[in-house]
Design a protein around this motif. Structure first.
Motif, PDB file in Angstrom:
ATOM      1  N   HIS A 170      15.732  93.879 102.682  1.00 50.16           N
ATOM      2  CA  HIS A 170      14.326  93.537 102.431  1.00 50.16           C
ATOM      3  C   HIS A 170      14.211  92.806 101.086  1.00 50.16           C
ATOM      4  CE1 HIS A 170       9.989  93.921 102.030  1.00 50.16           C
ATOM      5  NE2 HIS A 170      10.205  94.418 100.818  1.00 50.16           N
ATOM      6  N   TRP A 171      14.883  93.324 100.068  1.00 54.34           N
ATOM      7  CA  TRP A 171      14.850  92.716  98.746  1.00 54.34           C
ATOM      8  C   TRP A 171      15.381  91.278  98.789  1.00 54.34           C
ATOM      9  CZ3 TRP A 171      18.842  91.166  95.422  1.00 54.34           C
ATOM     10  CH2 TRP A 171      18.453  90.880  94.109  1.00 54.34           C
ATOM     11  N   LEU A 172      16.508  91.075  99.473  1.00 55.11           N
ATOM     12  CA  LEU A 172      17.060  89.724  99.589  1.00 55.11           C
ATOM     13  C   LEU A 172      16.110  88.782 100.319  1.00 55.11           C
ATOM     14  CD1 LEU A 172      20.836  90.221 100.481  1.00 55.11           C
ATOM     15  CD2 LEU A 172      19.915  89.034  98.487  1.00 55.11           C
ATOM     16  N   ASP A 173      15.515  89.258 101.398  1.00 59.39           N
ATOM     17  CA  ASP A 173      14.604  88.419 102.184  1.00 59.39           C
ATOM     18  C   ASP A 173      13.372  88.002 101.389  1.00 59.39           C
ATOM     19  OD1 ASP A 173      16.296  88.583 104.336  1.00 59.39           O
ATOM     20  OD2 ASP A 173      15.134  90.154 105.361  1.00 59.39           O
ATOM     21  N   ASN A 174      12.993  88.782 100.387  1.00 62.37           N
ATOM     22  CA  ASN A 174      11.777  88.493  99.628  1.00 62.37           C
ATOM     23  C   ASN A 174      12.038  87.796  98.298  1.00 62.37           C
ATOM     24  OD1 ASN A 174       9.387  89.588 101.148  1.00 62.37           O
ATOM     25  ND2 ASN A 174      10.884  91.228 101.326  1.00 62.37           N
ATOM     26  N   ARG A 175      13.275  87.382  98.040  1.00 66.97           N
ATOM     27  CA  ARG A 175      13.575  86.580  96.849  1.00 66.97           C
ATOM     28  C   ARG A 175      13.306  85.132  97.224  1.00 66.97           C
ATOM     29  NH1 ARG A 175      13.430  91.089  94.327  1.00 66.97           N
ATOM     30  NH2 ARG A 175      11.654  90.339  95.222  1.00 66.97           N
ATOM     31  N   THR A 176      12.136  84.604  96.895  1.00 63.56           N
ATOM     32  CA  THR A 176      11.766  83.252  97.325  1.00 63.56           C
ATOM     33  C   THR A 176      11.955  82.199  96.249  1.00 63.56           C
ATOM     34  OG1 THR A 176       9.478  83.687  96.717  1.00 63.56           O
ATOM     35  CG2 THR A 176      10.108  84.101  99.017  1.00 63.56           C
ATOM     36  N   LYS A 177      12.006  82.606  94.993  1.00 62.41           N
ATOM     37  CA  LYS A 177      12.071  81.614  93.917  1.00 62.41           C
ATOM     38  C   LYS A 177      13.378  81.708  93.148  1.00 62.41           C
ATOM     39  CE  LYS A 177       7.161  81.305  93.595  1.00 62.41           C
ATOM     40  NZ  LYS A 177       5.991  81.099  92.824  1.00 62.41           N
ATOM     41  N   ILE A 178      14.493  81.714  93.890  1.00 65.48           N
ATOM     42  CA  ILE A 178      15.801  81.700  93.237  1.00 65.48           C
ATOM     43  C   ILE A 178      16.597  80.508  93.755  1.00 65.48           C
ATOM     44  CG2 ILE A 178      15.888  84.170  92.757  1.00 65.48           C
ATOM     45  CD1 ILE A 178      17.663  84.519  95.202  1.00 65.48           C
ATOM     46  N   HIS A 226      25.293  84.255  95.712  1.00 63.04           N
ATOM     47  CA  HIS A 226      25.996  85.324  95.002  1.00 63.04           C
ATOM     48  C   HIS A 226      25.348  86.688  95.228  1.00 63.04           C
ATOM     49  CE1 HIS A 226      27.770  81.916  92.615  1.00 63.04           C
ATOM     50  NE2 HIS A 226      28.810  82.579  93.043  1.00 63.04           N
ATOM     51  N   TYR A 227      24.012  86.752  95.221  1.00 62.48           N
ATOM     52  CA  TYR A 227      23.330  88.015  95.504  1.00 62.48           C
ATOM     53  C   TYR A 227      23.707  88.507  96.896  1.00 62.48           C
ATOM     54  CZ  TYR A 227      20.028  87.636  91.536  1.00 62.48           C
ATOM     55  OH  TYR A 227      19.450  87.580  90.307  1.00 62.48           O
ATOM     56  N   THR A 228      23.644  87.601  97.880  1.00 65.48           N
ATOM     57  CA  THR A 228      23.952  87.971  99.264  1.00 65.48           C
ATOM     58  C   THR A 228      25.390  88.438  99.386  1.00 65.48           C
ATOM     59  OG1 THR A 228      22.321  86.386 100.066  1.00 65.48           O
ATOM     60  CG2 THR A 228      23.962  87.149 101.650  1.00 65.48           C
TER      61      THR A 228
END
Length: 160
Positions: A91-99, A106-108
């Motif tokens: 959920h956190w990854l899906d909601n990172r829109t401004k990176i 790298h986060y993924t």
């Protein structure tokens, strides 16, 4: 929006075709046969309706008490009880829109290759300092692609 839900009794008996009888078991009226469950809904921290079904309670009163306790808990507590670390990280990854794309990559990579395999199965409510220390010690004991001890800045495991 919270619903008072349903409290019911069921058992694990099976018919001749090996299907579970659950609520249609003729012995459910007998004392000590089967266990009590509750099913209800309430909003979680994200404002979405979260349905829960829990059981194994020895009496109707115990199931009612557990249901009321769940319904009276805060939205944050209900979310923590129902979500795993894996679900939250996705959920956190899906909601990172401004990176930037490389940051997302790298986060993924780190979430998929390191955090989910080590922490993904735990519920958010189960996280505490001793558990996190243990898990991160395990992560630190792994080796990177060059055979060196893992570091926080390079969590990608060896390929293969």
């Amino acid at each position: 929006m919270a619903t008072s839900g349903v409290i019911f009794k069921r058992c694990g008996c099976r018919d001749d075709q090996r299907r579970r009888l659950e609520q249609s078991c003729p012995r459910l009226g007998e004392r000590g046969h089967g266990t009590w469950y509750f099913h209800c809904s309430a909003r979680n921290l994200l404002g979405r309706c979260e349905r829960v079904r829990r059981g194994g309670y020895p009496s109707r009163t115990a199931a009612r008490h557990a249901r009321d306790e769940w319904l009276n808990s805060t939205e944050a507590d209900r979310t923590a009880q129902g979500w795993t670390v894996e679900r939250w990280l996705r959920h956190w990854l899906d909601n990172r829109t401004k990176i930037r794309p490389t940051t997302r990559f790298h986060y993924t990579r780190d979430v998929e290759n390191v955090l989910i395999p080590h922490l993904g199965r735990y519920r958010l409510a189960d996280l505490d300092a001793p558990l996190l220390r243990t898990v991160f010690a395990e992560i630190g004991a792994t080796r990177n692609s060059k055979g060196r001890p893992q570091s926080a800045s390079a969590m990608c495991p060896a390929p293969g």
